[in-house]
Motif scaffolding. Sequence first.
Motif, PDB file in Angstrom:
ATOM      1  N   GLU A 116       0.854  -1.176   0.000  1.00 20.90           N
ATOM      2  CA  GLU A 116       0.000   0.000   0.000  1.00 20.90           C
ATOM      3  C   GLU A 116       0.889   1.226   0.000  1.00 20.90           C
ATOM      4  O   GLU A 116       2.030   1.197   0.481  1.00 20.90           O
ATOM      5  N   GLN A 117       0.384   2.307  -0.536  1.00 18.41           N
ATOM      6  CA  GLN A 117       1.142   3.544  -0.636  1.00 18.41           C
ATOM      7  C   GLN A 117       1.005   4.355   0.663  1.00 18.41           C
ATOM      8  O   GLN A 117      -0.108   4.643   1.101  1.00 18.41           O
ATOM      9  N   PHE A 118       2.140   4.730   1.231  1.00 16.78           N
ATOM     10  CA  PHE A 118       2.150   5.517   2.469  1.00 16.78           C
ATOM     11  C   PHE A 118       3.114   6.689   2.336  1.00 16.78           C
ATOM     12  O   PHE A 118       4.136   6.598   1.630  1.00 16.78           O
ATOM     13  N   ASP A 119       2.814   7.752   3.037  1.00 11.86           N
ATOM     14  CA  ASP A 119       3.793   8.810   3.266  1.00 11.86           C
ATOM     15  C   ASP A 119       4.576   8.446   4.525  1.00 11.86           C
ATOM     16  O   ASP A 119       3.991   7.983   5.515  1.00 11.86           O
TER      17      ASP A 119
ATOM     18  N   LYS B 217       0.007   7.974   8.391  1.00  9.90           N
ATOM     19  CA  LYS B 217       1.393   8.059   7.943  1.00  9.90           C
ATOM     20  C   LYS B 217       2.275   7.129   8.782  1.00  9.90           C
ATOM     21  O   LYS B 217       1.862   6.633   9.834  1.00  9.90           O
TER      22      LYS B 217
ATOM     23  N   GLY C 277      -3.905   1.985  -3.197  1.00 11.57           N
ATOM     24  CA  GLY C 277      -3.996   3.327  -2.643  1.00 11.57           C
ATOM     25  C   GLY C 277      -5.165   4.049  -3.280  1.00 11.57           C
ATOM     26  O   GLY C 277      -5.711   3.583  -4.287  1.00 11.57           O
ATOM     27  N   GLN C 278      -5.545   5.151  -2.727  1.00 17.52           N
ATOM     28  CA  GLN C 278      -6.630   5.944  -3.290  1.00 17.52           C
ATOM     29  C   GLN C 278      -6.180   7.394  -3.376  1.00 17.52           C
ATOM     30  O   GLN C 278      -5.971   8.054  -2.353  1.00 17.52           O
ATOM     31  N   ASN C 279      -6.015   7.868  -4.600  1.00 16.31           N
ATOM     32  CA  ASN C 279      -5.547   9.232  -4.808  1.00 16.31           C
ATOM     33  C   ASN C 279      -6.480  10.254  -4.158  1.00 16.31           C
ATOM     34  O   ASN C 279      -7.700  10.105  -4.180  1.00 16.31           O
TER      35      ASN C 279
ATOM     36  N   ALA D  94      -5.539   7.528   2.348  1.00 17.14           N
ATOM     37  CA  ALA D  94      -5.084   6.182   1.995  1.00 17.14           C
ATOM     38  C   ALA D  94      -4.207   6.211   0.749  1.00 17.14           C
ATOM     39  O   ALA D  94      -4.429   5.491  -0.226  1.00 17.14           O
ATOM     40  N   ASN D  95      -3.203   7.055   0.759  1.00 20.81           N
ATOM     41  CA  ASN D  95      -2.283   7.152  -0.360  1.00 20.81           C
ATOM     42  C   ASN D  95      -0.963   7.721   0.140  1.00 20.81           C
ATOM     43  O   ASN D  95      -0.881   8.220   1.273  1.00 20.81           O
ATOM     44  N   GLY D  96       0.072   7.650  -0.659  1.00 22.49           N
ATOM     45  CA  GLY D  96       1.356   8.173  -0.235  1.00 22.49           C
ATOM     46  C   GLY D  96       2.431   7.944  -1.264  1.00 22.49           C
ATOM     47  O   GLY D  96       2.173   7.433  -2.366  1.00 22.49           O
TER      48      GLY D  96
ATOM     49  N   PRO E 109       5.784   2.580  -1.530  1.00 21.89           N
ATOM     50  CA  PRO E 109       5.091   1.292  -1.428  1.00 21.89           C
ATOM     51  C   PRO E 109       5.598   0.529  -0.208  1.00 21.89           C
ATOM     52  O   PRO E 109       6.799   0.276  -0.083  1.00 21.89           O
TER      53      PRO E 109
END
Length: 332
Positions: free
Chosen positions: A197-200, A223, A252-254, A258-260, A263
């Motif tokens: 999943e995409q995270f900051d 985060k 992820g969801q732009n 829920a994005n970042g 990966p």
Amino acid sequence: MTGKLTVNSSEAADFHGDIALFETDGTKTVDVDADAGLLRLYNGSSIEQLHISGDNSTGGLIYFYNESGATTIYMDGEKSSTTLGGLMRLFNGSSKLTIVLDGDAGGEQIAVADSTGTRTISIEGEEAPGDGAQILMYNTSGVQTLQIDSDSTTAGGYIQLYDSAGHATITLDGETGGDGRITTQELAITGGSDLSEQFDINAPKTPVEAGMLVSIDPQNPGKLIPSDEPYDRKVAGIVSGAGGVKPGMMMGQNGTIANGEYPVALSGRVYALADTSEGGEIKPGDLLTTSRIPGYAMKATDAEKRSGAVIGKAMTSLKTKKGLVLVLVSLQ
């Protein structure tokens, strides 16, 4: 005199009649029917090669033939009284219809067939009044196996794949409730081996790199931060991409929390940075947890502390102080 011209006319004043041209041996090469608006050309074997009709009741008509007299090209300037567009048909040497070009089909405008005459491609410039283009493809048995639609029922692009029996197996829909959707029974991913999943990641002191263990950032919802304490129950995953192993699927969801940028592997196989100075040598099957070295894993030897702090199981060994370990990610 190298040939012969014959003119037959019962109505010479109206210039109606027949004109025929012959070779010296009497072989007819040209035949003109002025009354019917018809021209025929023949080869040296008296086989018709070209047929031009200027009055076919619904427009001009042209036939081309091969040296055996078989039709190879058919061109109609007005295929019927109700559809005024042109029509063109091409045949192969076995007299099988292989290409159709229809200027006024109200649907299929181009059709292509294989050498047996079985249709394999159908191209429609307008699937139905007000709809976009569509391409259909068929296998050698005439079963439709592919559909490409520029304007499906939801106005988005649409691709449908079928098996050899004609059953839909894969759908790519460009607009399903405003979102794109892929539907299939089985998905094989060959470009990577983990689910990420995409995270900051907030890392003011330690640059983020592939293979780092990261934990939930308690100060910033959604985060992560590099893990920097042993047996951290906030451990969330491993930054994917180390050791040449890429993410297999990224979610992820732009425009949402829920994005970042990074990966982070939550499941699957991924290489992790590891250290043996505190937990000891790592062997396949050892449980791994966080260490006090930012972003590094270590062997989880304390059974009481490791509950809720295990990132996964080691699949490779590490004897030296620091290095990469292949991890089967499984948060415990």
